[in-house]
Design a protein around this motif. Structure first.
Motif, PDB file in Angstrom:
ATOM      1  N   SER A  25     -11.140  -2.137   6.385  1.00  0.00           N
ATOM      2  CA  SER A  25     -12.226  -2.824   6.487  1.00  0.00           C
ATOM      3  C   SER A  25     -13.437  -2.163   5.597  1.00  0.00           C
ATOM      4  O   SER A  25     -13.987  -2.994   5.412  1.00  0.00           O
ATOM      5  CB  SER A  25     -12.934  -1.619   7.796  1.00  0.00           C
ATOM      6  N   VAL A  26     -12.970  -1.289   5.006  1.00  0.00           N
ATOM      7  CA  VAL A  26     -14.174  -1.135   3.470  1.00  0.00           C
ATOM      8  C   VAL A  26     -13.316  -2.863   2.536  1.00  0.00           C
ATOM      9  O   VAL A  26     -13.723  -3.618   1.618  1.00  0.00           O
ATOM     10  CB  VAL A  26     -13.625  -0.253   2.311  1.00  0.00           C
ATOM     11  N   TYR A  27     -11.510  -3.114   2.285  1.00  0.00           N
ATOM     12  CA  TYR A  27     -11.403  -4.038   1.461  1.00  0.00           C
ATOM     13  C   TYR A  27     -12.011  -5.499   2.539  1.00  0.00           C
ATOM     14  O   TYR A  27     -12.324  -5.867   1.164  1.00  0.00           O
ATOM     15  CB  TYR A  27      -9.418  -4.049   1.921  1.00  0.00           C
ATOM     16  N   PHE A  28     -11.736  -5.728   3.412  1.00  0.00           N
ATOM     17  CA  PHE A  28     -12.182  -7.105   3.728  1.00  0.00           C
ATOM     18  C   PHE A  28     -13.794  -7.386   3.741  1.00  0.00           C
ATOM     19  O   PHE A  28     -14.802  -8.259   3.738  1.00  0.00           O
ATOM     20  CB  PHE A  28     -12.052  -6.935   4.860  1.00  0.00           C
ATOM     21  N   ARG A  29     -14.020  -5.549   3.716  1.00  0.00           N
ATOM     22  CA  ARG A  29     -15.972  -5.924   3.662  1.00  0.00           C
ATOM     23  C   ARG A  29     -16.369  -6.206   1.748  1.00  0.00           C
ATOM     24  O   ARG A  29     -16.868  -7.279   2.107  1.00  0.00           O
ATOM     25  CB  ARG A  29     -16.659  -4.213   3.626  1.00  0.00           C
ATOM     26  N   TYR A  40     -14.693 -12.765   7.018  1.00  0.00           N
ATOM     27  CA  TYR A  40     -14.298 -11.719   6.091  1.00  0.00           C
ATOM     28  C   TYR A  40     -14.485 -10.509   6.977  1.00  0.00           C
ATOM     29  O   TYR A  40     -14.951  -9.385   7.121  1.00  0.00           O
ATOM     30  CB  TYR A  40     -13.926 -11.094   4.938  1.00  0.00           C
ATOM     31  N   TRP A  41     -16.199 -10.730   6.892  1.00  0.00           N
ATOM     32  CA  TRP A  41     -17.133  -9.360   7.559  1.00  0.00           C
ATOM     33  C   TRP A  41     -16.948  -9.055   8.504  1.00  0.00           C
ATOM     34  O   TRP A  41     -16.947  -7.992   9.332  1.00  0.00           O
ATOM     35  CB  TRP A  41     -18.906 -10.079   7.246  1.00  0.00           C
ATOM     36  N   SER A  44     -13.349  -7.309   8.903  1.00  0.00           N
ATOM     37  CA  SER A  44     -13.801  -5.665   8.395  1.00  0.00           C
ATOM     38  C   SER A  44     -14.813  -4.705   9.669  1.00  0.00           C
ATOM     39  O   SER A  44     -14.552  -3.797   9.869  1.00  0.00           O
ATOM     40  CB  SER A  44     -14.757  -5.855   7.322  1.00  0.00           C
ATOM     41  N   ARG A  45     -15.467  -5.524  10.306  1.00  0.00           N
ATOM     42  CA  ARG A  45     -16.128  -4.727  11.620  1.00  0.00           C
ATOM     43  C   ARG A  45     -14.930  -4.568  13.109  1.00  0.00           C
ATOM     44  O   ARG A  45     -15.048  -4.283  12.945  1.00  0.00           O
ATOM     45  CB  ARG A  45     -17.224  -5.856  11.731  1.00  0.00           C
TER      46      ARG A  45
END
Length: 180
Positions: A25-29, A40-41, A44-45
């Motif tokens: 999640s942090v990577y895609f955020r 990507y948001w 991540s969500r």
């Protein structure tokens, strides 16, 4: 010894999902930057909402087994001259803070449009505390399951960067990334 293994079997699958989901999640955020309309948001969500369970599960499957493990190891290793209980308490504290920050990171997705930096920093801080806590946890588990070294190692700090610890930690990290 069997009760320690039972606690591991309860704790490790949950924490693997929690840590792996948070890493992805942090990577895609980070890839999404500050654009809530980005694909990507949304990925991540989705990672943080699907793989991270309710807060009560975080307490029951994440924090409580570590407290039980500390109590069990305090009884089992009372006479031993190794300092695993002290380092396990440090790991429990770091992991508890990390789990709390993961749930804060999950909660801040609703207000990430207003303050995206707070949301991203909470995710990065959660990863830092969890990774550091589980490195200390790996030191303890490597020392506990290797009784031949108890006479040699008087503190867990001397055992910190041995190949056994590094191999266990890398195995744990690759298992957390096997979230599919």
């Amino acid at each position: 010894k069997y009760l320690i293994l039972l606690v591991y079997f309860i704790h490790i699958p949950f924490i693997s999902l929690l840590l792996g989901g948070t890493i992805f999640s942090v990577y895609f955020r980070l890839l999404a930057a500050n654009s809530p309309q980005s694909r990507y948001w949304q990925v991540s969500r989705d990672f943080i909402e699907i793989l991270i369970f309710r807060k009560t599960a975080g307490i029951i499957l994440g924090v409580l087994p570590l407290i039980v493990l500390t109590l069990i190891e305090g009884q089992v290793f009372y006479d031993a001259n190794i300092a695993v209980v002290k380092f396990l308490m440090y790991a429990t504290l770091l992991i508890s803070v990390g789990i709390t920050l993961v749930y804060f990171y999950q909660y801040t997705f609703q207000m990430a449009v207003v303050n995206p930096l707070l949301q991203l920093l909470s995710g990065l801080a959660a990863l830092f505390f969890l990774l550091l806590g589980y490195f200390i946890f790996s030191v303890n588990s490597a020392l506990i399951f290797d009784p031949g070294r108890w006479a040699i190692v008087t503190s867990s700090a001397k055992f910190l960067f041995s190949w056994n610890v590094i191999a266990r930690y890398l195995h744990f990290l690759t298992a957390t990334l096997a979230v599919r």
